[in-house]
Design a protein around this motif. Structure first.
Motif, PDB file in Angstrom:
ATOM      1  N   MET A   1       0.841  -1.199   0.000  1.00 31.46           N
ATOM      2  CA  MET A   1       0.000   0.000   0.000  1.00 31.46           C
ATOM      3  C   MET A   1       0.879   1.253   0.000  1.00 31.46           C
ATOM      4  SD  MET A   1      -1.433   0.105   3.983  1.00 31.46           S
ATOM      5  CE  MET A   1      -2.137  -1.543   3.956  1.00 31.46           C
ATOM      6  N   SER A   2       0.257   2.400  -0.170  1.00 33.61           N
ATOM      7  CA  SER A   2       0.993   3.666  -0.181  1.00 33.61           C
ATOM      8  C   SER A   2       1.193   4.166   1.239  1.00 33.61           C
ATOM      9  CB  SER A   2       0.222   4.714  -0.990  1.00 33.61           C
ATOM     10  OG  SER A   2      -1.003   5.022  -0.342  1.00 33.61           O
ATOM     11  N   ALA A   3       2.137   5.142   1.390  1.00 35.92           N
ATOM     12  CA  ALA A   3       2.373   5.738   2.701  1.00 35.92           C
ATOM     13  C   ALA A   3       1.113   6.443   3.198  1.00 35.92           C
ATOM     14  CB  ALA A   3       3.540   6.715   2.625  1.00 35.92           C
ATOM     15  N   GLN A   4       0.400   7.127   2.255  1.00 35.04           N
ATOM     16  CA  GLN A   4      -0.816   7.840   2.643  1.00 35.04           C
ATOM     17  C   GLN A   4      -1.876   6.872   3.181  1.00 35.04           C
ATOM     18  OE1 GLN A   4       0.811   8.174  -0.172  1.00 35.04           O
ATOM     19  NE2 GLN A   4       1.417  10.348  -0.350  1.00 35.04           N
ATOM     20  N   ALA A   5      -1.991   5.690   2.529  1.00 35.19           N
ATOM     21  CA  ALA A   5      -3.001   4.711   2.947  1.00 35.19           C
ATOM     22  C   ALA A   5      -2.659   4.143   4.325  1.00 35.19           C
ATOM     23  CB  ALA A   5      -3.095   3.591   1.914  1.00 35.19           C
ATOM     24  N   LEU A   6      -1.374   3.860   4.567  1.00 33.99           N
ATOM     25  CA  LEU A   6      -0.990   3.305   5.863  1.00 33.99           C
ATOM     26  C   LEU A   6      -1.161   4.356   6.958  1.00 33.99           C
ATOM     27  CD1 LEU A   6       0.073   1.068   7.612  1.00 33.99           C
ATOM     28  CD2 LEU A   6       2.407   1.708   6.970  1.00 33.99           C
ATOM     29  N   ASN A   7      -0.782   5.609   6.674  1.00 33.93           N
ATOM     30  CA  ASN A   7      -0.974   6.670   7.681  1.00 33.93           C
ATOM     31  C   ASN A   7      -2.451   6.810   8.049  1.00 33.93           C
ATOM     32  OD1 ASN A   7       1.572   7.690   8.407  1.00 33.93           O
ATOM     33  ND2 ASN A   7       1.734   8.834   6.485  1.00 33.93           N
ATOM     34  N   LYS A   8      -3.312   6.762   7.048  1.00 33.62           N
ATOM     35  CA  LYS A   8      -4.754   6.887   7.303  1.00 33.62           C
ATOM     36  C   LYS A   8      -5.248   5.700   8.139  1.00 33.62           C
ATOM     37  CE  LYS A   8      -9.228   7.554   5.056  1.00 33.62           C
ATOM     38  NZ  LYS A   8      -9.900   6.565   5.901  1.00 33.62           N
ATOM     39  N   LEU A   9      -4.749   4.494   7.802  1.00 32.18           N
ATOM     40  CA  LEU A   9      -5.166   3.304   8.535  1.00 32.18           C
ATOM     41  C   LEU A   9      -4.737   3.393  10.002  1.00 32.18           C
ATOM     42  CD1 LEU A   9      -6.393   0.475   8.625  1.00 32.18           C
ATOM     43  CD2 LEU A   9      -4.228  -0.438   7.758  1.00 32.18           C
TER      44      LEU A   9
ATOM     45  N   LYS B   1      -6.552   4.698  15.772  1.00 33.19           N
ATOM     46  CA  LYS B   1      -6.266   5.508  16.963  1.00 33.19           C
ATOM     47  C   LYS B   1      -4.811   5.394  17.430  1.00 33.19           C
ATOM     48  CE  LYS B   1     -10.629   6.506  17.055  1.00 33.19           C
ATOM     49  NZ  LYS B   1     -11.101   7.829  16.537  1.00 33.19           N
ATOM     50  N   VAL B   2      -3.908   5.324  16.453  1.00 35.96           N
ATOM     51  CA  VAL B   2      -2.484   5.269  16.792  1.00 35.96           C
ATOM     52  C   VAL B   2      -1.867   6.654  16.679  1.00 35.96           C
ATOM     53  CG1 VAL B   2      -0.228   4.331  16.099  1.00 35.96           C
ATOM     54  CG2 VAL B   2      -2.259   2.868  16.073  1.00 35.96           C
ATOM     55  N   GLN B   3      -2.247   7.421  15.654  1.00 37.14           N
ATOM     56  CA  GLN B   3      -1.605   8.710  15.400  1.00 37.14           C
ATOM     57  C   GLN B   3      -2.615   9.741  14.895  1.00 37.14           C
ATOM     58  OE1 GLN B   3       1.349   7.821  12.387  1.00 37.14           O
ATOM     59  NE2 GLN B   3      -0.171   7.670  10.762  1.00 37.14           N
ATOM     60  N   TYR B   4      -2.206  10.969  14.958  1.00 31.88           N
ATOM     61  CA  TYR B   4      -2.991  12.075  14.421  1.00 31.88           C
ATOM     62  C   TYR B   4      -2.021  13.041  13.741  1.00 31.88           C
ATOM     63  CZ  TYR B   4      -1.278  14.669  18.466  1.00 31.88           C
ATOM     64  OH  TYR B   4      -0.478  15.259  19.406  1.00 31.88           O
TER      65      TYR B   4
END
Length: 249
Positions: free
Chosen positions: A170-178, A183-186
């Motif tokens: 997957m892309s970095a954007q998709a993993l960040n969103k996931l 509820k890991v990061q904001y």
């Protein structure tokens, strides 16, 4: 008293229980040459060559010497030609009967039984092959996991979210969103930050990048990189949510 032997004749068909003329000579305390002589006299009669079979053995010097192998009928025929030794005769005849019964019990009594035994053997073989294939598959399923975890634990450097995302196709954007949805990061001021409950776990490390603009001015951007402990945290978290790295899919 020696045990009887089982041999195969030259065409490899089963001859059945036999006893050596040397054993007979030893048991009745006669010279082997005398026993050979008596047997050869009996062999002059018709239809006895199938129960008294010529053979050879090696002596202590390695020489090939003559002997005879006696079936039950051959043994009985020989012993009827000598006096006494009744206990020996009965012991060997009983032993012949015992071995013949044992051999007969091992063989199928009919064509139907033979087919049944063959089918059972084939089924057992197929079962073992299936179990073997299943075990190989289980091993193959565990190996990618071990390989992926090993790559995490052996690597001590920091990794970007893009590098981790590539492991999952997957892309970095998709993993960040996931990770945000879990509820890991904001995100704040362009940087992804961990929620407070994950702050002190050593999962990430912030690095500073200096950016030079066209007008000559510079600014600083903070980037979040993941430690190998953080990478393992992501692996376990995504696995709990049925998301596996490509190598384990």
């Amino acid at each position: 008293m020696q045990d009887l032997l089982t041999i195969n004749i030259e065409n490899n068909s089963e001859l059945g229980p036999v006893v050596s003329s040397r054993t007979v000579a030893e048991e009745i305390n006669r010279r082997h040459t005398h026993v050979l002589r008596d047997l050869e006299k009996i062999l002059l009669s018709p239809n006895v060559d199938s129960v008294i079979i010529p053979s050879e053995y090696k002596d202590s010097t390695g020489r090939n010497l003559k002997e005879y192998l006696l079936t039950k009928d051959g043994f009985t025929l020989y012993m009827f030609n000598i006096q006494g030794h009744n206990d020996f005769k009965m012991a060997y005849i009983n032993k012949f009967n015992e071995m013949e019964n044992a051999l007969q019990n091992k063989l199928p009594g009919s064509y139907k039984e033979a087919l049944s035994q063959l089918l059972e053997t084939v089924e057992q073989k197929e079962k073992l092959e299936l179990e073997n294939s299943m075990n190989k598959q289980k091993i193959a399923e565990y190996e990618p996991k071990a390989s992926y975890l090993d790559s995490i634990l052996q690597n001590k450097s920091l990794v970007t979210v893009g590098q981790i995302a590539k492991d999952y196709g997957m892309s970095a954007q998709a993993l960040n969103k996931l990770l945000h949805d879990l509820k890991v990061q904001y995100k704040q001021s362009g940087q992804w930050l961990l929620y407070s409950k994950h702050h002190d776990k050593g999962l990430t490390h912030s690095s500073t990048t200096e950016i030079e603009h066209k007008d000559g001015s510079t600014s600083v951007r903070m980037n979040t990189k993941w430690t190998q402990k953080g990478r393992l945290f992501i692996y376990n978290l995504l696995k709990e949510n049925d998301v596996l790295p490509t190598i384990e899919q």
